[in-house]
Design an enzyme around this catalytic site. Structure first.
Site, PDB file in Angstrom:
ATOM      1  N   ARG A 144       0.942  -1.109  -0.125  1.00 33.99           N
ATOM      2  CA  ARG A 144      -0.115   0.100   0.112  1.00 33.99           C
ATOM      3  C   ARG A 144       1.087   1.356   0.036  1.00 33.99           C
ATOM      4  O   ARG A 144       0.335   2.530  -0.297  1.00 33.99           O
ATOM      5  CB  ARG A 144      -1.042   0.067   1.090  1.00 33.99           C
ATOM      6  CG  ARG A 144      -0.107   0.211   2.572  1.00 33.99           C
ATOM      7  CD  ARG A 144      -1.303   0.168   3.579  1.00 33.99           C
ATOM      8  NE  ARG A 144      -0.666   0.238   5.178  1.00 33.99           N
ATOM      9  CZ  ARG A 144      -0.515  -0.815   5.618  1.00 33.99           C
ATOM     10  NH1 ARG A 144      -0.535  -2.005   5.188  1.00 33.99           N
ATOM     11  NH2 ARG A 144       0.200  -0.826   6.921  1.00 33.99           N
ATOM     12  N   CYS A 162      12.042  -1.556  23.646  1.00 32.45           N
ATOM     13  CA  CYS A 162      12.273  -0.181  23.780  1.00 32.45           C
ATOM     14  C   CYS A 162      12.550   0.047  25.418  1.00 32.45           C
ATOM     15  O   CYS A 162      13.543   0.753  25.776  1.00 32.45           O
ATOM     16  CB  CYS A 162      11.338   0.821  23.366  1.00 32.45           C
ATOM     17  SG  CYS A 162       9.587   0.261  23.792  1.00 32.45           S
ATOM     18  N   HIS A 192       9.964   7.596  26.935  1.00 34.15           N
ATOM     19  CA  HIS A 192       9.690   6.371  28.223  1.00 34.15           C
ATOM     20  C   HIS A 192      10.482   6.908  29.051  1.00 34.15           C
ATOM     21  O   HIS A 192      11.545   7.377  29.188  1.00 34.15           O
ATOM     22  CB  HIS A 192      10.145   5.077  27.511  1.00 34.15           C
ATOM     23  CG  HIS A 192       9.011   4.434  26.670  1.00 34.15           C
ATOM     24  ND1 HIS A 192       8.089   5.043  26.093  1.00 34.15           N
ATOM     25  CD2 HIS A 192       9.201   3.230  26.107  1.00 34.15           C
ATOM     26  CE1 HIS A 192       7.301   4.194  25.101  1.00 34.15           C
ATOM     27  NE2 HIS A 192       8.352   2.983  25.079  1.00 34.15           N
TER      28      HIS A 192
END
Length: 341
Positions: free
Chosen positions: A39, A132, A244
């Site tokens: 796409r 992460c 974070h």
């Protein structure tokens, strides 16, 4: 001479950041390809600030033969199909998904922490990038473990919505807007409203009551650092777009003072210590966005256990938690195994 590099999943948050960091760090590249799902085929994407525009190639038709490295940021399902094909074609895969992290034949690498483990990549021609939240934590833990031996870690995370991709960021934006204008709010990405809220739930629940995100932090820390370290994690999604944060409590085998820990962290690779016991004497997520460092603040002794410390750890999760670490792995791989020129 440079390398031929493919970035797979180049149109997503992490893929775009990989391209930015490759350009920013002037990684030696002869040819670069932006690869994504059908796409996105034919769309154009910037190669960082280099002024170069890349036309996105279709992953279904991409031939990895002759390419040196492929940085995958495509998620587990596409990676399951295409990473083995790339590896079989002689292209070393550096994968950001969770698919290969616990595979005993795939090294799980944070270059500041366990660079020697990369030597095992030839078993499958694949290297895994950690979760992460794990990545920034082990950067903080490693120099302290070397100094005093870590027995146990209790960590609570405060994880930004970008960890759930662009759709997570969009949901926070739309819900925040809806609160102010009085529109109806919907949850499509997160299980509960994320705007002006916190959600103690990241990934699926496991039988023992922990979530898979919490399990990842436990097993990945053991694989990267030391299987003897005990880890207990509580992972929380917070209404922050990028960055974070982690509150980390550490119990050591040997005595270590807060001052000694600060001195160690100040000199450790990948870490910026910013720790002043005053207003604004610490780093918050908004201040770390776009930065490559893992920031440590609020280092203090925990008097409730023998040889205990607390600290606050903040990092840009799209960089050190994902894209930057992948590029650092590529740099390490180049230095140790795929030297050019």
């Amino acid at each position: 001479m440079g390398y031929k590099i493919a970035v797979v999943g180049a149109t997503g948050n992490v893929g775009r950041e990989m391209l930015n960091i490759l350009a920013e760090r002037e990684f030696p590249i002869d040819e670069i390809a932006a690869v994504a799902s059908p796409r996105s085929t034919g769309s154009e994407i910037d190669f960082g600030d280099s002024g170069k525009t890349l036309k996105v190639k279709n992953i279904e038709h991409f031939d990895f033969t002759g390419w040196d490295m492929a940085l995958f940021a495509a998620g587990s399902e596409p990676t399951k199909i295409y990473a083995p094909k790339a590896a079989a074609a002689g292209c070393v895969v550096i994968d950001n998904s969770s698919l290969y992290r616990m595979d005993p034949d795939v090294p799980l690498i944070v270059p500041e922490v366990n660079p020697d483990a990369i030597d095992g990549y030839k078993k499958k021609n694949i290297i895994a990038n950690p979760n992460c939240s794990t990545a920034q934590m082990v950067v903080a833990l490693k120099p302290l473990h070397d100094a005093a031996g870590i027995k146990r870690v209790i960590v609570s995370t405060y994880q930004s919505v970008s960890g759930a991709g662009k759709s997570g960021m969009d949901e926070l934006f739309e819900q925040t807007r809806a609160v102010f204008v009085g529109d109806e709010k919907s949850n499509n990405v997160f299980t509960k409203q994320i705007a002006f809220n916190v959600i103690p739930h990241i990934d699926v629940f496991l039988d023992d009551g922990s979530t898979k995100e919490e399990w990842k932090m436990v097993v990945e820390t053991k694989k990267i650092m030391d299987p003897k370290i005990k880890v207990s994690a509580t992972c929380v999604r917070v209404p922050v777009f990028v960055g974070h944060s982690e509150s980390i409590n550490i119990e050591f085998e040997r005595e270590i003072s807060a001052e000694e820990a600060q001195n160690i962290l100040r000199e450790a690779p990948g870490i910026m210590l910013y720790d002043k016991r005053e207003n604004e004497g610490y780093i918050t997520p908004i201040e770390c966005v776009g930065d490559s460092a893992t920031y440590i603040s609020r280092v203090r002794e925990d008097t409730t256990v023998e040889n205990g410390l607390n600290l606050w750890c903040v990092s840009d999760n799209l960089r050190k938690g994902a894209a930057l670490n992948a590029v650092q792995i590529a740099e390490l791989l180049g230095r140790r195994h795929l030297k050019k020129g």
